[in-house]
Design an enzyme around this catalytic site. Structure first.
Site, PDB file in Angstrom:
ATOM      1  NE  ARG A   1       6.764  -1.412  -2.729  1.00  0.00           N
ATOM      2  CZ  ARG A   1       6.619  -1.201  -1.543  1.00  0.00           C
ATOM      3  NH1 ARG A   1       7.395  -1.600  -0.521  1.00  0.00           N
ATOM      4  NH2 ARG A   1       5.257  -1.046  -1.415  1.00  0.00           N
ATOM      5  NE  ARG A   2       5.474   3.197  -6.541  1.00  0.00           N
ATOM      6  CZ  ARG A   2       5.420   2.259  -5.803  1.00  0.00           C
ATOM      7  NH1 ARG A   2       4.680   2.327  -4.711  1.00  0.00           N
ATOM      8  NH2 ARG A   2       5.713   0.869  -6.201  1.00  0.00           N
TER       9      ARG A   2
ATOM     10  NE  ARG B   1      -4.263  -1.818  -8.710  1.00  0.00           N
ATOM     11  CZ  ARG B   1      -4.268  -2.021  -7.311  1.00  0.00           C
ATOM     12  NH1 ARG B   1      -3.167  -2.439  -6.651  1.00  0.00           N
ATOM     13  NH2 ARG B   1      -5.215  -1.499  -6.603  1.00  0.00           N
TER      14      ARG B   1
ATOM     15  CG  ASP C   1      -1.795  -3.553  -3.153  1.00  0.00           C
ATOM     16  OD1 ASP C   1      -2.586  -3.442  -4.230  1.00  0.00           O
ATOM     17  OD2 ASP C   1      -1.517  -2.576  -2.318  1.00  0.00           O
ATOM     18  CG  MET C   2       1.500 -10.319  -5.924  1.00  0.00           C
ATOM     19  SD  MET C   2       0.351 -11.637  -4.775  1.00  0.00           S
ATOM     20  CE  MET C   2      -0.886 -11.711  -5.908  1.00  0.00           C
TER      21      MET C   2
ATOM     22  CE  LYS D   1       5.697  -1.496 -18.173  1.00  0.00           C
ATOM     23  NZ  LYS D   1       6.718  -0.699 -18.801  1.00  0.00           N
TER      24      LYS D   1
ATOM     25  CB  ALA E   1       7.742  -2.240  -7.427  1.00  0.00           C
TER      26      ALA E   1
ATOM     27  CD  GLN F   1       4.544  -8.105  -7.784  1.00  0.00           C
ATOM     28  OE1 GLN F   1       5.490  -7.167  -7.790  1.00  0.00           O
ATOM     29  NE2 GLN F   1       4.433  -9.315  -6.980  1.00  0.00           N
TER      30      GLN F   1
END
Length: 309
Positions: free
Chosen positions: A289-290, A185, A135-136, A188, A190, A164
């Site tokens: 974040r969601r 992946r 993950d970034m 956009k 977050a 991202q």
């Protein structure tokens, strides 16, 4: 944008964290987005997704690592997760996603520590026929994360990474990663990034996402389209057709609990779909974040609190 900034700031406030995580009504709402607090819950969610033809990537939640012991705990949690996934026999139908911050990336000598601790996770994933995706996080971690990716792919070429679209550098990163064997992946983004490094307007982020998606779809790698946006999902299908991609040469990825009916519909129609399945007790930062990503999530959250509390 102001609401998103406020929510992202709230994700870093310990007092608010205690208030939110201590409210039973909040925890019931969180269950929509988080598979559970332990591995058994997560594996149950993976089995249910598999029954619907949906792949999974497991994320053991925990980012604010302050000691090596905590970083080692993250490694052990992922090794346990992969051991659990081995028993399901899903192969690359179930992988894991890791944040290197959970492996000590921000500690002194954190790059070397995180790389040392994630290596056995990548090895365990390869041993059961699946993969790890890095993950970034915010822009300050990108160079370290991409350097770790380069090292891991030497022995585990299926290791993937996240880009991202909101970041100004991402088109160049997409070009560099659109190579044979790569797994990327595209999301956009977050995180609350400064204008010096990121697009700040939605229309600019959307346009950047489309450009990056074109780069990845045109290349020989394996694009993973991380989006719930119907326009981007439609664009992904259009680009896949334009570049004569087979159904097994790319996939859509959506968050667990968001648009589940659409996930099932797309999978039934022949699109590879993978759900990002978070689990663990440290769910607060992920949950905030969601909420920050989509105002609709905030409305859902508030309505649920009103009806369930």
């Amino acid at each position: 944008m102001l609401l998103s900034k406020a929510l992202l700031a709230a994700s870093r406030r310990p007092a608010l964290r205690r208030l939110v995580t201590g409210t039973p009504a909040t925890r019931r709402v969180v269950d929509r987005f988080v598979a559970g607090e332990d591995l058994a819950d997560a594996l149950t969610a993976v089995r249910a997704l598999a029954a619907d033809g949906i792949r999974a990537t497991l994320d053991h939640l925990g980012e604010d690592i302050t000691t090596r012991t905590e970083a080692e705990h993250s490694r052990d949690a992922y090794l346990a997760a992969l051991d659990g996934l081995a028993g399901l026999g899903l192969g690359d139908g179930a992988e894991v996603s890791v944040k290197l911050s959970a492996f000590g990336q921000a500690l002194p000598d954190g790059h070397e520590l995180a790389l040392d601790l994630v290596r056995p996770v990548a090895a365990a994933a390869s041993a059961i026929g699946t993969t790890v995706t890095l993950d970034m996080e915010d822009h300050r971690t990108i160079d370290s994360t991409l350097a770790a990716l380069d090292e891991l792919r030497k022995e585990h070429p299926g290791t993937g990474a996240v880009l991202q679209a909101m970041l100004l550098r991402t088109e160049d990163d997409a070009k560099a990663l659109a190579v044979t064997g790569s797994r990327v992946r595209l999301v956009k983004g977050a995180y609350d990034e400064p204008p010096a490094v990121a697009h700040r307007k939605k229309k600019d982020v959307d346009a950047a996402y489309a450009r990056c998606l074109e780069i990845l779809m045109a290349g020989p790698g394996y694009p993973m389209v991380g989006s719930h946006d119907p326009a981007m999902v439609a664009l992904a299908h259009e680009l896949a057709a334009q570049h004569s991609r087979t159904a097994d040469s790319w996939e859509l990825q959506m968050l667990y609990g968001i648009r589940p009916d659409e996930q099932r519909r797309l999978a039934a129609a022949g699109t590879r779909v993978r759900a990002y399945v978070p689990y663990g007790g440290d769910w607060y930062a992920y949950f905030m974040r969601r909420l920050a990503e989509r105002p609709a999530n905030v409305g859902f959250f508030l309505r649920s609190l009103a009806t369930r509390s």
